[in-house]
Design an enzyme around this catalytic site. Sequence first.
Site, PDB file in Angstrom:
ATOM      1  CB  VAL A 297     -20.091 -25.756  12.439  1.00  0.00           C
ATOM      2  CG1 VAL A 297     -19.404 -26.283  11.191  1.00  0.00           C
ATOM      3  CG2 VAL A 297     -20.255 -24.253  12.355  1.00  0.00           C
ATOM      4  CB  ALA A 298     -20.167 -30.548  14.806  1.00  0.00           C
TER       5      ALA A 298
ATOM      6  CG  ASP B 298     -51.830 -41.722 -24.829  1.00  0.00           C
ATOM      7  OD1 ASP B 298     -53.062 -41.691 -24.894  1.00  0.00           O
ATOM      8  OD2 ASP B 298     -51.095 -41.658 -25.831  1.00  0.00           O
TER       9      ASP B 298
ATOM     10  CG  ASP C 121     -49.105 -38.887 -27.533  1.00  0.00           C
ATOM     11  OD1 ASP C 121     -50.110 -38.294 -27.086  1.00  0.00           O
ATOM     12  OD2 ASP C 121     -49.190 -39.889 -28.268  1.00  0.00           O
TER      13      ASP C 121
ATOM     14  CG  ASP D  73     -51.769 -36.064 -23.508  1.00  0.00           C
ATOM     15  OD1 ASP D  73     -52.907 -36.359 -23.112  1.00  0.00           O
ATOM     16  OD2 ASP D  73     -51.218 -36.616 -24.475  1.00  0.00           O
TER      17      ASP D  73
ATOM     18  CG  ASN E 239     -23.400 -34.683  11.408  1.00  0.00           C
ATOM     19  OD1 ASN E 239     -22.272 -35.067  11.093  1.00  0.00           O
ATOM     20  ND2 ASN E 239     -24.130 -33.929  10.617  1.00  0.00           N
TER      21      ASN E 239
ATOM     22  CD  GLU F 295     -18.795 -35.709  13.427  1.00  0.00           C
ATOM     23  OE1 GLU F 295     -18.892 -34.469  13.330  1.00  0.00           O
ATOM     24  OE2 GLU F 295     -18.733 -36.476  12.454  1.00  0.00           O
TER      25      GLU F 295
ATOM     26  CG  ASN G  63     -17.827 -32.630   9.860  1.00  0.00           C
ATOM     27  OD1 ASN G  63     -18.386 -33.532  10.471  1.00  0.00           O
ATOM     28  ND2 ASN G  63     -17.879 -31.366  10.261  1.00  0.00           N
TER      29      ASN G  63
ATOM     30  CB  THR H 193     -16.311 -40.114   8.831  1.00  0.00           C
ATOM     31  OG1 THR H 193     -16.808 -38.899   9.432  1.00  0.00           O
ATOM     32  CG2 THR H 193     -14.948 -40.433   9.407  1.00  0.00           C
TER      33      THR H 193
END
Length: 823
Positions: A284-285, A331, A561, A565, A627, A630, A655, A658
């Site tokens: 998860v981290a 164009d 346009d 196109d 991460n 961590e 989480n 920071t």
Amino acid sequence: MAVVTPCSPGGSVSERTVARDPHITDRGLSAAEAQSRLATFGPNEIPRERATSPRTLLARQFASPVIWLLLAACGVSLVVGELLDAAAIALIVVINGAIGFLQEHRAECAVMALRSMTAPRARVLRTGRSVFVPASTIVPGDVLVLEAGDIAAADARLLTAHALSTNEAALTGESTPVDKSTEPTTPETPLAERHDFVFMGTSIATGTGLGAVVATGMRTELGRIAHLLATAQDTATPLQQRLARVSQTLLYICGGIVGLVTAAGLLRGWPVLQVFMAAVSLAVAAVPEGLPAVVTIALAVGVQRMAARHVIVRRLAAVETLGCATVICTDKTGTLTTGVMTVRELWGRDHTKLLYAAAACSDAELAADGRGGIGDPTELAILTAAAERDIHRCQIEIGCPRISEVPFDATQKRMSIERADGRTYIKGAVESVLPLCREGVDEALEANAQMAARGLRVLAVAVAHDSGQLPAGLLGLIGIADPPRPEAIEAVAAASTAGITTIMITGDHPVTAHAIAKELGILEAQFSETELVRARATPEDKLAIVRTWKARNAIVAMTGDGVNDAPALREAHIGIAMGRTGTEVTREASDMVLADDNFASIIAAVREGRGIFDNIRKTLVYLLAGNTGELAVMLVPALAGWPLPLLPLQLLWINVITDGLPALALVIDPPEEDVLRRPPRHPDEPMLRRREWQFIMATGVLQAAATLGVFVWALNAGDLVEARNLAFSTLVFGELFRAFAARSTTRLFWEVGPFTNLRLLGVVVLSVAMQIGIHYIPATESVFEIGALSPTAWALTLLVALGPVTVVELSKLVRRGAVHACD
């Protein structure tokens, strides 16, 4: 000449078939014959394509490795009881899915908008009577009655044409009304030059005529474009491709971490549940759950900045895609040029007399403010030039009324007006007027050749005395063109400096196209003229151009346009429609719209797009470096058999405080000054290159070393709670301080300027205050299992936290010195 493309069953009808059809006379078809043909050929409609179901559109939004990764993280968070984290991740997934769903639903409207280009009803001859019928009941062989202001209900070969001209810009790209006649053209004649035909969806500008219908529905030129639009493929944006590769890499890393911790725990004899919880917490981290929100906010801010530069974004991912464009197919009319016909050159002895005569031989009416008016754009250009010399047609009409006139005719290619002063004023094509003159013809022919070579549309003006008795006296030549925008010339040069190749595609004549391209500075030595300038381009040509450049691994932006196109806009990596002159079909097929139809706005948007990519990349580096730190802080003690330095709720807090807040502020940095002096990124360049991964690993290890250093130092003193307190705040402060260094990979913190992103400064100050505060609030002390720190401990924490960011800043100086040494 076969003008039908059999895109759908039912056969085709050719000009020869219509020409010898016994049912076609000046009385038109009978009602019975029309009904019979309707049963054979079907309704005259652009059929609706089967729309993608909402369920399928919604499912598409979750077919992404990023989303899979987040859903996995959400599930794991639920398993370990982190309900707040799971709710936040689920909310991110839902918001991103909703945005994507709405974007794709709007894109489904592109082909449907073609239906609005057809006339709801039309006037035809049925058994000798002129009647209005629903446009859907028009059949091959019907005779259309055409008048100024009508929209052609089908493709038809002209039987009669009286001063007839049509506006075909939306279909062919031709910037001026096209004069029509009954003179046959050959099968090889380009669409823009088939002056004996009118086409479905084009409007009648002037005159009247009759046309025998040769194609209806999907067999028309408009239907052929609808078929191309339906078969053009949407292209995944570079940002989507790069984020997918990053997500796959993160999946592998998470799997490896889970496997490593599981194996280490089992070998150490830890309980199976403890091993599972530890492995899941680390996984998860490792997931940067804030990444989709960061990307969405970066693109949303880019949308706001582009809107200030007259660029309206319809699809968020297109913001970044434009920033990595290597080719812009644009164009000409209205985008590179002003879109207004202007007198650019006068040739003759007396320009005042020349403009007076030209204004006297005109049926156009200039608006009171001098901006536009009623009539042919060429005529309005002449009246504007005359008005600048205080010559006004309305005053001429009052002071010298017209007595008679011969209107412009597509075959004769000139017009004349006799006025009360006894003079007949003549204006028209050079080859039509010069034979009426006796003097100055040779010089005029030479001047005409030179002006035509510069891409000017040249008109000759003469005056005959004594009620139009020839020969007439030649007054001179008028050179008219749609001039380049001054800012477009600068923008093309800026695009070249930025490594972007500009390709001009237009429906105009090749001579005009090449002259404008030369004036704009589009022609480049490394490419041939045919690669950079394409005139008389058909919808198939434009689609082929985009596909050719994509095959060369280019990132292609396409502007347009007209309906012609739309297929190329859909096929390109990014389609850019014109806001002022663009059709609804083009806008629906596009990713963004230019509100001012200005090429310079595209280059301004490129700058923003490049800045957005830089911001996403550096924010991703910041998130992953945090991460990584961590993970290392949690992984090393697990492998070494130490107590865990951080608790699950402390990881969640880190989480949020920071990763989330600083990242959202970091991603809105303004573009760096040199962003348009760099070459475009290579299409295969990953979001994170080797240098970014090396920086992530090195920064993460530095942060982990600093955090584990204070943890082990305090742990050796025998106080686990104090050790966790120090590790907790050291890691938080270290990552917050590193946010300032993350703003640039080359410039130092004070060179970038702390006050150039006040949101980031405010977020860091607030986060530091919050981190200090939770150590002194009883409720948060209990939740996070922390306590108050002494002044000495705070000083140690701040000092150690500054270590990693100091090393990062010093490394910039080292790299800068190495670059200077190489130079």
